[in-house]
Design a protein around this motif. Structure first.
Motif, PDB file in Angstrom:
ATOM      1  N   PRO A   1       0.732  -1.222  -0.098  1.00 24.49           N
ATOM      2  CA  PRO A   1       0.241  -0.261  -0.139  1.00 24.49           C
ATOM      3  C   PRO A   1       0.960   1.499   0.459  1.00 24.49           C
ATOM      4  O   PRO A   1       0.055   2.105   0.047  1.00 24.49           O
ATOM      5  CB  PRO A   1      -1.223   0.265   1.271  1.00 24.49           C
ATOM      6  CG  PRO A   1       0.348  -0.552   1.958  1.00 24.49           C
ATOM      7  CD  PRO A   1       1.026  -1.876   1.847  1.00 24.49           C
ATOM      8  N   HIS A   2       2.178   1.143   0.326  1.00 23.72           N
ATOM      9  CA  HIS A   2       3.001   2.278   0.603  1.00 23.72           C
ATOM     10  C   HIS A   2       3.443   2.659  -1.233  1.00 23.72           C
ATOM     11  O   HIS A   2       4.988   3.518  -1.543  1.00 23.72           O
ATOM     12  CB  HIS A   2       4.128   1.651   1.052  1.00 23.72           C
ATOM     13  CG  HIS A   2       4.225   1.649   2.324  1.00 23.72           C
ATOM     14  ND1 HIS A   2       3.328   1.877   3.149  1.00 23.72           N
ATOM     15  CD2 HIS A   2       3.993  -0.098   3.005  1.00 23.72           C
ATOM     16  CE1 HIS A   2       2.791   1.398   5.003  1.00 23.72           C
ATOM     17  NE2 HIS A   2       3.480   0.346   4.071  1.00 23.72           N
ATOM     18  N   ALA A   3       2.794   2.283  -2.137  1.00 21.65           N
ATOM     19  CA  ALA A   3       3.029   2.795  -3.652  1.00 21.65           C
ATOM     20  C   ALA A   3       1.501   2.892  -4.062  1.00 21.65           C
ATOM     21  O   ALA A   3       0.896   2.312  -4.200  1.00 21.65           O
ATOM     22  CB  ALA A   3       3.897   1.725  -4.515  1.00 21.65           C
ATOM     23  N   THR A   4       1.084   4.699  -4.384  1.00 20.40           N
ATOM     24  CA  THR A   4      -0.227   4.262  -4.593  1.00 20.40           C
ATOM     25  C   THR A   4      -0.035   5.257  -5.881  1.00 20.40           C
ATOM     26  O   THR A   4       0.682   5.994  -6.146  1.00 20.40           O
ATOM     27  CB  THR A   4      -0.713   5.185  -3.265  1.00 20.40           C
ATOM     28  OG1 THR A   4      -1.277   4.460  -1.926  1.00 20.40           O
ATOM     29  CG2 THR A   4      -1.992   5.453  -3.560  1.00 20.40           C
ATOM     30  N   LEU A   5      -0.842   5.185  -6.566  1.00 16.66           N
ATOM     31  CA  LEU A   5      -1.008   5.420  -8.049  1.00 16.66           C
ATOM     32  C   LEU A   5      -2.516   5.370  -8.394  1.00 16.66           C
ATOM     33  O   LEU A   5      -3.489   4.459  -7.923  1.00 16.66           O
ATOM     34  CB  LEU A   5      -0.602   4.597  -9.689  1.00 16.66           C
ATOM     35  CG  LEU A   5       0.576   4.558  -8.712  1.00 16.66           C
ATOM     36  CD1 LEU A   5       1.623   3.342  -7.997  1.00 16.66           C
ATOM     37  CD2 LEU A   5       1.950   4.530  -9.837  1.00 16.66           C
ATOM     38  N   ILE A   6      -3.050   6.046  -9.940  1.00 17.60           N
ATOM     39  CA  ILE A   6      -4.521   6.597 -10.059  1.00 17.60           C
ATOM     40  C   ILE A   6      -4.592   5.883 -11.241  1.00 17.60           C
ATOM     41  O   ILE A   6      -3.323   5.071 -12.182  1.00 17.60           O
ATOM     42  CB  ILE A   6      -4.998   7.831 -10.453  1.00 17.60           C
ATOM     43  CG1 ILE A   6      -5.121   8.707  -9.131  1.00 17.60           C
ATOM     44  CG2 ILE A   6      -6.315   7.706 -11.468  1.00 17.60           C
ATOM     45  CD1 ILE A   6      -5.219   9.800  -9.171  1.00 17.60           C
ATOM     46  N   HIS A   7      -5.494   5.131 -11.387  1.00 18.39           N
ATOM     47  CA  HIS A   7      -5.660   3.669 -12.531  1.00 18.39           C
ATOM     48  C   HIS A   7      -7.161   3.649 -12.963  1.00 18.39           C
ATOM     49  O   HIS A   7      -7.779   4.123 -12.378  1.00 18.39           O
ATOM     50  CB  HIS A   7      -5.194   1.924 -11.967  1.00 18.39           C
ATOM     51  CG  HIS A   7      -5.562   1.349 -12.996  1.00 18.39           C
ATOM     52  ND1 HIS A   7      -5.865   0.426 -13.352  1.00 18.39           N
ATOM     53  CD2 HIS A   7      -5.110   1.514 -14.439  1.00 18.39           C
ATOM     54  CE1 HIS A   7      -6.096  -0.163 -14.290  1.00 18.39           C
ATOM     55  NE2 HIS A   7      -5.832   0.544 -15.106  1.00 18.39           N
ATOM     56  N   LEU A   8      -7.076   4.533 -14.421  1.00 19.02           N
ATOM     57  CA  LEU A   8      -8.327   5.051 -15.336  1.00 19.02           C
ATOM     58  C   LEU A   8      -9.224   3.625 -16.023  1.00 19.02           C
ATOM     59  O   LEU A   8      -8.345   3.568 -17.281  1.00 19.02           O
ATOM     60  CB  LEU A   8      -8.502   6.390 -15.908  1.00 19.02           C
ATOM     61  CG  LEU A   8      -7.797   7.691 -15.305  1.00 19.02           C
ATOM     62  CD1 LEU A   8      -7.312   8.520 -16.324  1.00 19.02           C
ATOM     63  CD2 LEU A   8      -8.553   8.126 -14.813  1.00 19.02           C
ATOM     64  N   GLU A   9      -9.418   2.571 -15.238  1.00 20.16           N
ATOM     65  CA  GLU A   9      -9.681   1.074 -15.618  1.00 20.16           C
ATOM     66  C   GLU A   9      -9.711   1.127 -17.176  1.00 20.16           C
ATOM     67  O   GLU A   9     -10.593   1.705 -17.633  1.00 20.16           O
ATOM     68  CB  GLU A   9     -10.423   0.325 -14.619  1.00 20.16           C
ATOM     69  CG  GLU A   9     -10.605  -1.288 -14.911  1.00 20.16           C
ATOM     70  CD  GLU A   9     -10.843  -1.895 -13.317  1.00 20.16           C
ATOM     71  OE1 GLU A   9     -11.032  -3.012 -14.188  1.00 20.16           O
ATOM     72  OE2 GLU A   9     -11.875  -1.286 -13.089  1.00 20.16           O
ATOM     73  N   SER A  10      -9.582   0.555 -18.263  1.00 20.63           N
ATOM     74  CA  SER A  10      -9.583   0.439 -19.124  1.00 20.63           C
ATOM     75  C   SER A  10      -9.866   1.639 -20.374  1.00 20.63           C
ATOM     76  O   SER A  10     -11.160   1.142 -21.274  1.00 20.63           O
ATOM     77  CB  SER A  10     -10.756  -0.982 -19.178  1.00 20.63           C
ATOM     78  OG  SER A  10     -10.513  -2.154 -18.146  1.00 20.63           O
ATOM     79  N   ILE A  11      -9.568   2.920 -19.984  1.00 22.46           N
ATOM     80  CA  ILE A  11      -9.808   3.707 -20.716  1.00 22.46           C
ATOM     81  C   ILE A  11      -9.795   4.286 -22.037  1.00 22.46           C
ATOM     82  O   ILE A  11     -10.775   4.722 -22.602  1.00 22.46           O
ATOM     83  CB  ILE A  11      -9.827   5.114 -19.899  1.00 22.46           C
ATOM     84  CG1 ILE A  11     -10.155   6.413 -19.973  1.00 22.46           C
ATOM     85  CG2 ILE A  11      -7.977   5.171 -20.014  1.00 22.46           C
ATOM     86  CD1 ILE A  11     -10.340   7.897 -19.523  1.00 22.46           C
ATOM     87  N   SER A  12      -8.389   3.379 -22.709  1.00 20.39           N
ATOM     88  CA  SER A  12      -8.032   3.194 -23.452  1.00 20.39           C
ATOM     89  C   SER A  12      -8.740   2.453 -24.637  1.00 20.39           C
ATOM     90  O   SER A  12      -8.998   1.918 -25.626  1.00 20.39           O
ATOM     91  CB  SER A  12      -6.937   3.585 -23.624  1.00 20.39           C
ATOM     92  OG  SER A  12      -6.240   2.249 -22.955  1.00 20.39           O
ATOM     93  N   ARG A  13      -9.312   1.069 -23.757  1.00 20.18           N
ATOM     94  CA  ARG A  13      -9.250  -0.297 -24.724  1.00 20.18           C
ATOM     95  C   ARG A  13     -10.942  -0.442 -24.814  1.00 20.18           C
ATOM     96  O   ARG A  13     -11.488  -1.058 -25.319  1.00 20.18           O
ATOM     97  CB  ARG A  13      -8.973  -1.604 -23.925  1.00 20.18           C
ATOM     98  CG  ARG A  13      -7.290  -1.499 -24.724  1.00 20.18           C
ATOM     99  CD  ARG A  13      -7.035  -3.068 -24.138  1.00 20.18           C
ATOM    100  NE  ARG A  13      -7.774  -3.883 -24.788  1.00 20.18           N
ATOM    101  CZ  ARG A  13      -8.965  -4.801 -24.646  1.00 20.18           C
ATOM    102  NH1 ARG A  13      -8.941  -5.274 -23.759  1.00 20.18           N
ATOM    103  NH2 ARG A  13      -9.306  -5.444 -25.088  1.00 20.18           N
ATOM    104  N   GLY A  14     -12.204   0.132 -23.224  1.00 13.54           N
ATOM    105  CA  GLY A  14     -12.976   0.048 -23.184  1.00 13.54           C
ATOM    106  C   GLY A  14     -12.822  -1.412 -22.543  1.00 13.54           C
ATOM    107  O   GLY A  14     -11.978  -2.425 -22.408  1.00 13.54           O
ATOM    108  N   LEU A  15     -13.867  -2.267 -22.229  1.00 16.51           N
ATOM    109  CA  LEU A  15     -14.543  -3.093 -21.150  1.00 16.51           C
ATOM    110  C   LEU A  15     -14.454  -4.000 -22.134  1.00 16.51           C
ATOM    111  O   LEU A  15     -15.622  -4.280 -23.301  1.00 16.51           O
ATOM    112  CB  LEU A  15     -15.723  -3.331 -20.699  1.00 16.51           C
ATOM    113  CG  LEU A  15     -15.786  -2.282 -19.081  1.00 16.51           C
ATOM    114  CD1 LEU A  15     -16.434  -2.212 -18.254  1.00 16.51           C
ATOM    115  CD2 LEU A  15     -14.008  -2.380 -18.005  1.00 16.51           C
TER     116      LEU A  15
END
Length: 255
Positions: free
Chosen positions: A195-209
């Motif tokens: 948990p000591h490396a925290t980032l934002i992930h815009l999940e599947s924003i470029s590929r889609g689901l």
């Protein structure tokens, strides 16, 4: 890219951008602005999208001894993220290391993967608040897990190559990261979430689901491959209580 370059405080790293047939002029113009940087290379990888091939080609071209697999929808906000992940992945007994990933709303997207939820695996703390400690404090604890997501995954290059990297033939899109982690586990390494490396992930924003009929069919085939290959390794995750649900991502009791 800008967030990595602007906010990462690690002293020495290179970036290998895998260009899988980009066509937008804005993207190509941006690549041109990067070519003069000494620590950035752009690797052309045309053809149908195959996540395993793209990562394996990047690994073949990477010059460093440590690998960070980073999706194009990751945003760095914590300057020490890479230092933390390298410090864990460089331990001889550790295989893959995964980060704490948040949606841009601040809610949890990934705090480790548990096998046996859904078809193959899932992120069981999904949508909890970013500061929520999680079930039994697990979001806040560095811990061993069966798998972590390749959206942001650190591993030593020698260990990645030792287990054969990602499966280009059977897992072209889904579960290749879970398979990689299970191979590392089978080779005697421990996979770790920090948990000591925290980032934002815009999940599947470029590929889609994977919701279209063609994508869904491929997804089911890859899930079937994982179940046939790993059996109880994915059906009964040893880092998950058998009394908890296999259908939801919330650590609730099994029905």
């Amino acid at each position: 890219m800008d967030s990595i370059l602007d906010h990462t405080d690690y002293p020495a790293f290179e970036i290998v951008i895998v260009d899988n047939g980009s066509v937008e002029q804005e993207t190509l113009a941006y690549f041109d602005t990067l070519r003069s940087r000494h620590n950035i290379r752009i690797l052309a990888a045309p053809g149908p999208f195959n996540f395993s091939i793209l990562n394996n080609r990047a690994v073949e071209n990477a010059q460093g001894s440590m690998l960070a697999l980073i999706n194009n929808d990751i945003i760095v906000t914590d300057g020490g993220w890479l230092r933390e992940m390298v410090s864990q992945a460089s331990r001889p007994e550790i295989g893959a290391v995964g980060a704490k990933l948040l949606y841009d709303t601040g809610h949890i997207q990934h705090a480790g993967i548990i096998c046996g939820i859904g078809l193959v695996a899932a992120h069981p703390h999904k949508f909890r608040g970013g500061d929520d400690p999680g079930y039994m404090g697990r979001i806040a604890a560095t811990q061993s897990l069966s798998a972590v997501t390749a959206a942001c995954l650190m591993v030593e290059k020698a260990k990645y190559c030792q287990v054969g990297g990602m499966d280009e033939d059977n897992l072209k899109v889904a579960f290749n990261d879970v398979d990689l982690c299970l191979k590392l586990d089978a080779a005697g390494y421990r996979n770790l979430y920090t948990p000591h490396a925290t980032l934002i992930h815009l999940e599947s924003i470029s590929r889609g689901l994977d919701t279209s009929s063609q994508k869904a069919e491929r997804y089911r085939a890859e899930a079937a491959f994982m179940l046939a290959k790993w059996g109880d390794k994915v059906r009964r995750d040893r880092f998950y209580n058998v009394n908890l649900t296999a259908e939801r991502e919330d650590f609730s009791y099994r029905d």
